[in-house]
Motif scaffolding. Structure first.
Motif: not given
Length: 742
Positions: A328-335, A489-490, A506-507, A526-533
């Protein structure tokens, strides 16, 4: 309230509702491209008992052919085929009401049946078989009106030919054609002749002022069957010689088998086969096929299995949350990317993190699918929101062509999105089992059933999300800058829906509901990390978390600047937000907000939100008892344009409020430890009990505009309205779901 509104434009039933309420008043983009993406192919339309095959009118699509939707029996009973899954939302009544209105049917003789994966039953807007996005009534309103009008025109023509009179001399009323000299004939007597006539391309539709069925509070067609226990759901499918399968699934998503000792399972009486089968997301499992659920369960319990989890990620909820906070504190994609310079010098500010856990859909009917294989053909029975895509997936697994697979859509006992899975997981699994059983010499229809524990642990959850907000504003509540981050997650990445939902990384399902309808200068990352869920849409999709963030923060600004939360919202809403203003004002007026004194220890809470083109506002009363949150009363103002069935709207909003409440109470979370889901049943994944349910009063803003969706919009504003009331009781804003008061 609404301006330039003429109540006389409404059907008489809604006019009467307005008069009643006045006496108590206190002063999505089209998806036709899915056809290309999915490669949907056509199937021949079938004929229906009571109506002979008809000529197909040139220029009319399968979705416009009345013979695919209307069956009229000789006794006059009208059966309407619905192009959606009925899973509690009332579409099995709403769509027949629309068609019956234009047909001029006798409502007492109208019933309904489920459709299939036939191309006649695609969503006319999405261009695919789909029940979702609160689109059933919204997307098929004009379609079903025209279907009814076409069928009526054909019946009139048949009567004119019978009597050798001009069709302009005839009228219809309550399932009969009326002619000169007092002649009359029932629709049942005309049905076969009418079905043989050409289908008219263009038909005139009624003026809404003439509606006699649409707009009337109507009991559900399926109410008697469901209240008496006679309604058959997908899980109740019973075919001759049918067997039941249960699957032992890995404890961690994607894991595979190391060893299987099936000796004890095979020794259980009634067990017919023990099959090693591929599962969703590259996993493996063991299916136990038996002559009933109990024997299959006993056989599964007797299996001795070792799993290889070395190569799969093992999600841990605490570690995951820590990682999300870092992102949340890092640069990411902008909506959105408004100027944040005013943030540093803002007189007042709010900094907040919001945490939303994974949520299971937990419908009352667990997942199930019955598969019957014949040489070169397959037939399936299941409650599915996407029968066309499921049929394609089934054909692929079974090595068949799509036209060799027949999908029977069964009534489902809930779903909330879980029966609309891009991977088609539970249907593919059932087909894998049926194929493996047949290869093992077991020739029988097989019903694959998920237990309650399977359903809770089986994945495809509402994603976990972290929101981080930093807002700068002045003493009168003018927001100068709003810096916001979303981590989660997306839902649609990697699915066929990605081309339409994911833009610039961005989803769109994660951000819907952010900023609008308030004109804030916002920077949204927006950040969309990948998780095994495995994750999926959950009732109201993104709005079930974005509405909470927006509406609680707006309330907090109002409290910090000592403004009434309703007045502050009205100030923020522009003159163009007529529907938001109308819904909010209606909820305020009907609740007695600001005029009625509450019991000691109670406080008002307010929220308003739009999703799927409908606006719902809640005014609630809440308190804290023995350290636990208590919701006492909910008053809803709803703007969904024309109310086809006010009774269904009331039920859907009440159900949405209850499901919104489910997010708030202790135990409403799916958590992970070493990759394993820690919850398994309603004992540790809590849902509200009857004692938790508040009184919910629903009031509908009158409108003559075409209807919008209502299956999901009742959910999002409940939790923030509840939280806002509790913040006034305790003096502390709520940031986490479920609520943590201590």
């Amino acid at each position: 309230m609404l301006t330039n509104f003429n109540p006389k434009e409404l059907p008489r039933a809604l006019q009467n509702m307005i008069v009643r309420d006045q006496g108590t008043a206190s002063a999505s983009p089209p998806r036709r491209a899915f056809l290309k993406v999915m490669g949907l192919s056509g199937l021949a339309l079938g004929t229906f008992p009571g109506m002979a095959p008809a000529q197909q009118a040139n220029g009319l699509k399968p979705t416009e052919q009345p013979l695919a939707f209307v069956q009229i029996a000789p006794d006059g009973v009208v059966t309407v085929t619905i192009n959606r899954l009925e899973f509690g939302q009332g579409v099995q009544t709403g769509l027949p009401m629309i068609l019956a209105e234009e047909l001029d049917a006798d409502w007492a003789l109208v019933t309904a049946r489920m459709g299939s994966d036939d191309p006649a039953y695609i969503d006319p807007v999405f261009g695919m078989h789909m029940t979702g996005g609160s689109g059933a009534i919204k997307h098929s309103y004009t379609q079903y009106r025209e279907l009814g009008a076409r069928a009526r025109a054909m019946l009139l023509t048949a009567a004119a030919q019978r009597w050798n009179v001009d069709v302009s001399t005839l009228q219809t009323r309550a399932g009969k054609v009326l002619g000169p000299g007092g002649r009359q004939v029932g629709y049942g007597e005309l049905a076969q002749a009418a079905a043989a006539l050409p289908v008219p391309q263009k038909v005139a539709l009624k003026d809404p002022k003439e509606f006699r069925i649409i707009g009337r509070a109507t009991g559900r067609i399926d109410a008697k069957a469901k209240s008496s226990g006679k309604q058959a759901f997908g899980i109740d499918t019973r075919l001759e010689g049918q067997l039941t399968a249960l699957v032992a699934r890995p404890p961690v998503f994607g894991a595979r088998l190391k060893s299987v000792d099936e000796g004890a399972a095979r020794a259980i009486k009634g067990v017919r086969a023990v099959l090693r089968v591929p599962l969703d997301r590259g996993a493996e499992g063991v299916a136990v096929v038996a002559d009933g659920y109990w024997n299959a369960k006993r056989g599964r319990d007797a299996l001795k299995l070792e799993w290889n989890t070395d190569d799969v990620e093992k999600v841990d909820s605490e570690q995951q949350l820590a990682r999300y906070r870092e992102l949340a504190g890092q640069p990411g994609n902008r909506k959105f990317d408004a100027d944040m310079a005013p943030l540093a010098g803002a007189p007042l500010s709010i900094k907040a993190d919001f945490v939303f856990p994974y949520l299971a859909h937990a419908p009352m009917e667990p997942l199930n699918c019955t598969v019957k294989l014949d040489d070169g053909a397959a037939e399936l029975w299941t409650g599915t929101q996407m029968p066309g895509l499921d049929a394609i997936a089934a054909a692929r697994v079974l090595g068949l062509k799509q036209d060799q697979v027949k999908m029977n859509v069964a009534v489902a006992g809930g779903g909330f999105g879980r029966r609309a899975v891009p991977t088609n997981d539970f249907v593919v699994e059932a087909c894998q089992i049926a194929k493996a059983a047949r290869a093992a010499g077991v020739v029988a229809p097989i019903r694959t059933v998920w237990s309650r524990e399977d359903d809770i642990r089986g994945g495809y959850y509402r994603p976990m999300h972290l929101h981080r907000a930093h807002i700068g504003f002045d003493a009168i509540g003018n927001v100068l800058a709003w810096d916001h981050a979303i981590v989660g997650q997306s839902i649609t990445a990697g699915s066929p829906f990605e081309p339409f939902q994911v833009k610039d990384g961005i989803d769109g399902t994660a951000t819907e509901g952010m900023r609008d309808p308030y004109p804030f200068p916002m920077r949204l990352t927006v950040h969309h990390p990948q998780q095994n869920v495995p994750v999926l849409w959950w009732r109201s999709v993104g709005s079930n978390h974005t509405a909470f963030v927006m509406e609680t923060l707006i309330d907090e600004i109002a409290r910090m600047t000592k403004q009434d939360p309703v007045a502050y919202r009205m100030k923020l809403l522009s003159s163009k937000q007529v529907r938001h203003r109308a819904a909010l004002q209606l909820a305020v007026d009907k609740s007695g907000y600001g005029k009625r004194r509450l019991a000691a220890g109670r406080a008002w809470g307010v929220a308003v939100h739009e999703c799927f083109d409908s606006v719902v506002a809640y005014v609630v009363e809440a308190s804290v008892k023995d350290g636990e949150p208590v919701l006492h009363r909910v008053t809803a103002g709803v703007h969904c344009n024309l109310a086809v069935n006010p009774r269904s709207i009331e039920a859907q909003v009440q159900g949405g409020a209850l499901m919104g409440l489910s997010m708030c109470l202790p135990g409403a979370a799916i958590t992970f430890k070493d990759g394993v889901v820690e919850q398994s049943n309603f004992g540790d994944f809590a849902v509200p009990r009857m004692t938790s349910m508040p009184a919910v009063d629903v009031h509908i803003v009158p409108s003559a505009e075409p209807p919008t969706g209502i299956g999901e919009p009742g959910l999002p504003p409940l939790a923030p309205a509840f939280a806002n009331a509790l913040a006034r009781v305790t003096g502390k804003p709520l940031r986490d779901m479920p609520f943590k008061l201590a």
